[in-house]
Design a protein around this motif. Structure first.
Motif, mmCIF file in Angstrom:
data_model
loop_
_atom_site.group_PDB
_atom_site.id
_atom_site.type_symbol
_atom_site.label_atom_id
_atom_site.label_comp_id
_atom_site.label_asym_id
_atom_site.label_seq_id
_atom_site.Cartn_x
_atom_site.Cartn_y
_atom_site.Cartn_z
ATOM 1 N N SER A 8 0.853 -1.187 0.000
ATOM 2 C CA SER A 8 0.000 0.000 0.000
ATOM 3 C C SER A 8 0.885 1.232 0.000
ATOM 4 O O SER A 8 1.644 1.463 0.950
ATOM 5 N N ASP A 35 -4.682 3.548 -1.923
ATOM 6 C CA ASP A 35 -5.756 3.891 -0.986
ATOM 7 C C ASP A 35 -6.305 5.275 -1.263
ATOM 8 O O ASP A 35 -5.621 6.284 -1.072
ATOM 9 N N GLY A 142 -8.787 4.045 7.122
ATOM 10 C CA GLY A 142 -8.506 5.474 7.312
ATOM 11 C C GLY A 142 -7.028 5.787 7.463
ATOM 12 O O GLY A 142 -6.566 6.836 7.027
ATOM 13 N N GLY A 145 -0.573 1.769 9.487
ATOM 14 C CA GLY A 145 0.128 1.555 10.753
ATOM 15 C C GLY A 145 -0.729 1.170 11.943
ATOM 16 O O GLY A 145 -0.287 1.299 13.088
ATOM 17 N N ASP A 175 -6.443 -6.355 4.400
ATOM 18 C CA ASP A 175 -5.834 -5.028 4.386
ATOM 19 C C ASP A 175 -5.829 -4.432 5.785
ATOM 20 O O ASP A 175 -6.891 -4.181 6.359
ATOM 21 N N GLY A 177 -2.639 -3.815 9.103
ATOM 22 C CA GLY A 177 -1.909 -4.464 10.199
ATOM 23 C C GLY A 177 -1.238 -5.779 9.816
ATOM 24 O O GLY A 177 -0.990 -6.624 10.677
ATOM 25 N N GLY A 197 1.336 -2.020 4.156
ATOM 26 C CA GLY A 197 1.854 -0.670 3.937
ATOM 27 C C GLY A 197 3.056 -0.363 4.793
ATOM 28 O O GLY A 197 4.202 -0.412 4.337
ATOM 29 N N SER A 198 2.789 -0.077 6.083
ATOM 30 C CA SER A 198 3.885 0.365 6.961
ATOM 31 C C SER A 198 4.984 -0.689 7.092
ATOM 32 O O SER A 198 6.165 -0.348 7.126
HETATM 33 C C1 DX5 Z 1 -6.230 1.504 5.625
HETATM 34 C C2 DX5 Z 1 -5.739 1.241 4.223
HETATM 35 C C3 DX5 Z 1 -4.612 0.290 4.173
HETATM 36 C C4 DX5 Z 1 -3.370 0.723 4.879
HETATM 37 C C5 DX5 Z 1 -2.629 -0.499 5.320
HETATM 38 O O1 DX5 Z 1 -7.351 2.294 5.571
HETATM 39 O O2 DX5 Z 1 -6.784 0.719 3.446
HETATM 40 O O3 DX5 Z 1 -4.325 -0.088 2.835
HETATM 41 O O4 DX5 Z 1 -2.540 1.522 4.107
HETATM 42 O O5 DX5 Z 1 -1.531 -0.077 6.054
HETATM 43 P P1 DX5 Z 1 -0.798 -0.979 7.127
HETATM 44 O O6 DX5 Z 1 -0.239 -2.159 6.392
HETATM 45 O O7 DX5 Z 1 0.274 -0.068 7.633
HETATM 46 O O8 DX5 Z 1 -1.795 -1.356 8.167
#
Ligand code: DX5
Ligand code: ZN
Length: 219
Positions: A8, A35, A142, A145, A175, A177, A197-198
């Motif tokens: 992400s 996103d 939203g 992380g 999607d 965590g 993502g993170s």
């Molecule tokens: C949350 C997004 C995710 C987010 C995931 O609203 O839809 O795609 O970026 O990020 P991590 O992997 O850091 O939880």
């Protein structure tokens, strides 16, 4: 089902997004997860079609566009024109979900439905035959992380059971965590498209973390 890793870009450095997308492509990502947030459906604002269009010029990877917006019907065509290969709409944001899915497919791209952690699976019961993918949120949408919500693991299992029993060929995406530990739970439960993502963008070595997520996945 084949495991696909979808970084992400919400956690990327927005001052050099093109380079960041190239970085994940070179590191072995399967999809680019984008996103889109409108400040109404979720309490955050991110990017729109012009950014997607610009990124499309630098990457050959499929673009997995996750719309966390109210009234998605109004914007589906713009995102498809900008280069989306898959569009996910939230069931909670669609008054006529079946119609919205058909609209996405008529544009020649893949359609997916996303469900918030508290939304029951029955919200997609009557459209399962029509979609290419179902996205189960494993955090409240939203922000990047956030911590994985453990209770969703059972929901993934249940969805996998339904998909299997109906003999459907659809992807189950998760999607929020997802790291090298939680990827084990979600893939064991039945998910095969992994958004992260993170975890990916904070890692020193992008290729290595993507490889680790793949290796830790249950097959
Ligand atoms: C949350 C997004 C995710 C987010 C995931 O609203 O839809 O795609 O970026 O990020 P991590 O992997 O850091 O939880
Ligand atoms: Zn997302």
């Amino acid at each position: 089902m084949l495991i696909k890793i979808a970084p992400s870009i919400l956690s990327a450095d927005f001052s050099k997004l093109g380079e960041e997308v190239l970085r994940i492509e070179k590191a072995g990502a399967d999809l680019v997860h984008i996103d889109v947030m409108d400040g109404h459906f979720v309490p955050n604002i991110t990017i729109g079609p012009p950014v997607v269009k610009s990124l499309k010029k630098v990457s050959k990877l499929p673009f997995d566009v996750h719309l966390m917006i109210e009234n998605p019907d109004m914007y589906i065509e713009s995102f498809a024109d900008a280069g989306a290969d898959i569009i996910s709409v939230h069931a909670e944001a669609c008054r006529h979900l079946h119609r919205t899915i058909q609209k996405i497919k008529q544009l020649g791209i893949k359609a997916a439905v996303a469900l918030n952690p508290a939304t029951p699976l029955c919200a997609v019961e009557w459209v399962m035959e029509d979609v290419d993918m179902i996205l189960l949120m494993t955090v409240n949408p939203g922000f990047g992380g956030q911590k994985y919500i453990n209770g969703v693991t059972r929901k993934i299992e249940e969805l996998e059971r339904i998909v299997e029993s109906r003999g459907l060929n659809i992807d189950i995406e998760v999607d929020g965590g997802i790291d090298t530990e939680t990827v084990q739970y979600v893939t064991k439960a039945g998910a095969n498209v992994i958004v992260s993502g993170s975890t990916i963008f904070a890692a020193e070595d992008t290729a290595k973390i993507i490889q680790e997520l793949r290796m830790n996945s249950y097959r």
